[in-house]
Motif scaffolding. Structure first.
Motif, short mmCIF file in Angstrom:
data_model
loop_
_atom_site.label_atom_id
_atom_site.label_comp_id
_atom_site.label_asym_id
_atom_site.label_seq_id
_atom_site.Cartn_x
_atom_site.Cartn_y
_atom_site.Cartn_z
N ASP A 29 1.85 -11.92 -0.40
CA ASP A 29 2.07 -12.61 0.87
C ASP A 29 0.99 -13.68 0.98
OD1 ASP A 29 2.17 -13.49 3.50
OD2 ASP A 29 2.73 -11.53 4.28
N SER A 30 1.34 -14.91 0.64
CA SER A 30 0.32 -15.96 0.59
C SER A 30 -0.25 -16.26 1.97
CB SER A 30 0.92 -17.23 -0.02
OG SER A 30 2.04 -17.66 0.71
N ALA A 31 0.55 -16.08 3.01
CA ALA A 31 0.07 -16.35 4.36
C ALA A 31 -1.06 -15.39 4.74
CB ALA A 31 1.21 -16.23 5.36
N LYS A 32 -1.00 -14.19 4.20
CA LYS A 32 -2.01 -13.17 4.50
C LYS A 32 -3.02 -13.04 3.37
CE LYS A 32 1.00 -10.37 7.44
NZ LYS A 32 1.58 -9.03 7.66
N ASN A 33 -2.85 -13.83 2.31
CA ASN A 33 -3.72 -13.72 1.13
C ASN A 33 -3.83 -12.27 0.67
OD1 ASN A 33 -4.36 -16.45 0.95
ND2 ASN A 33 -6.02 -16.25 2.42
N THR A 34 -2.70 -11.62 0.61
CA THR A 34 -2.68 -10.20 0.27
C THR A 34 -1.63 -9.93 -0.81
OG1 THR A 34 -3.39 -9.59 2.50
CG2 THR A 34 -2.36 -7.86 1.18
N VAL A 35 -2.01 -9.08 -1.73
CA VAL A 35 -1.08 -8.60 -2.76
C VAL A 35 -0.85 -7.12 -2.53
CG1 VAL A 35 -0.82 -8.14 -5.23
CG2 VAL A 35 -1.66 -10.36 -4.45
N TYR A 36 0.40 -6.70 -2.65
CA TYR A 36 0.76 -5.31 -2.41
C TYR A 36 1.24 -4.65 -3.70
CZ TYR A 36 0.88 -7.10 2.36
OH TYR A 36 0.55 -7.70 3.55
N LEU A 37 1.03 -3.36 -3.78
CA LEU A 37 1.60 -2.57 -4.86
C LEU A 37 2.34 -1.41 -4.22
CD1 LEU A 37 1.78 -2.29 -7.97
CD2 LEU A 37 -0.09 -0.62 -7.80
N GLN A 38 3.66 -1.52 -4.18
CA GLN A 38 4.49 -0.44 -3.65
C GLN A 38 4.72 0.56 -4.77
OE1 GLN A 38 5.77 0.06 -0.47
NE2 GLN A 38 6.43 2.04 -1.29
N MET A 39 4.32 1.79 -4.53
CA MET A 39 4.42 2.82 -5.55
C MET A 39 5.39 3.89 -5.07
SD MET A 39 0.41 3.11 -6.67
CE MET A 39 -0.07 3.95 -5.18
N ASN A 40 6.51 4.01 -5.75
CA ASN A 40 7.53 5.00 -5.41
C ASN A 40 7.64 6.04 -6.53
OD1 ASN A 40 8.15 3.48 -3.08
ND2 ASN A 40 9.69 2.29 -4.19
#
Length: 130
Positions: free
Chosen positions: A73-84
């Motif tokens: 999410d470039s607007a939030k300068n955040t990278v996520y790792l969804q782990m299922n």
């Protein structure tokens, strides 16, 4: 100075899900990449997943492909790792890290697998119970 803040770890039962976040200070370079790697007790560090900014290419380790999803999410300068579909063998401390520039997908894979990052964040513990 670039700073990375990882969060979102915890204790979950096998089959459950967690979402990790890596909040990054604003990069001043184009074509940066951010990745996740993990380290379990007594084991070597292992690249898990990476994402590049320029064309949003992604890479996953074979052990997590199909279960984990990386996004940014470039607007939030955040990278996520969804782990299922988490497994006990996913138990580790997860770290995020970043590199100023990747030239192409091959370069991204090289960074992700050899962990040749420029910037490093602290870890967040993920524990999966059986």
């Amino acid at each position: 100075e670039v700073q990375l803040q990882a969060s979102g770890g915890g204790l979950v039962q096998a089959g459950g899900s967690l979402r990790l976040s890596c909040a990054a200070s604003r990069f001043t370079f184009d074509d940066y990449a951010i990745g996740w790697f993990r380290q379990a007790p007594g084991k070597e560090r292992e690249g898990v997943s990476c994402i590049s900014d320029s064309d949003v290419r992604t890479w996953y380790a074979g052990s997590v492909k199909g279960r984990f999803t990386i996004s940014s999410d470039s607007a939030k300068n955040t990278v996520y790792l969804q782990m299922n579909s988490l497994k006990p063998e996913d138990t580790a401390v997860y770290f995020c890290a970043a590199v100023d520039r990747v030239s192409d997908f091959e370069d991204l894979v090289d960074v992700c697998t050899r962990l040749v990052y420029d910037y490093w964040g602290q870890g967040t513990q993920v524990t999966v119970s059986s």
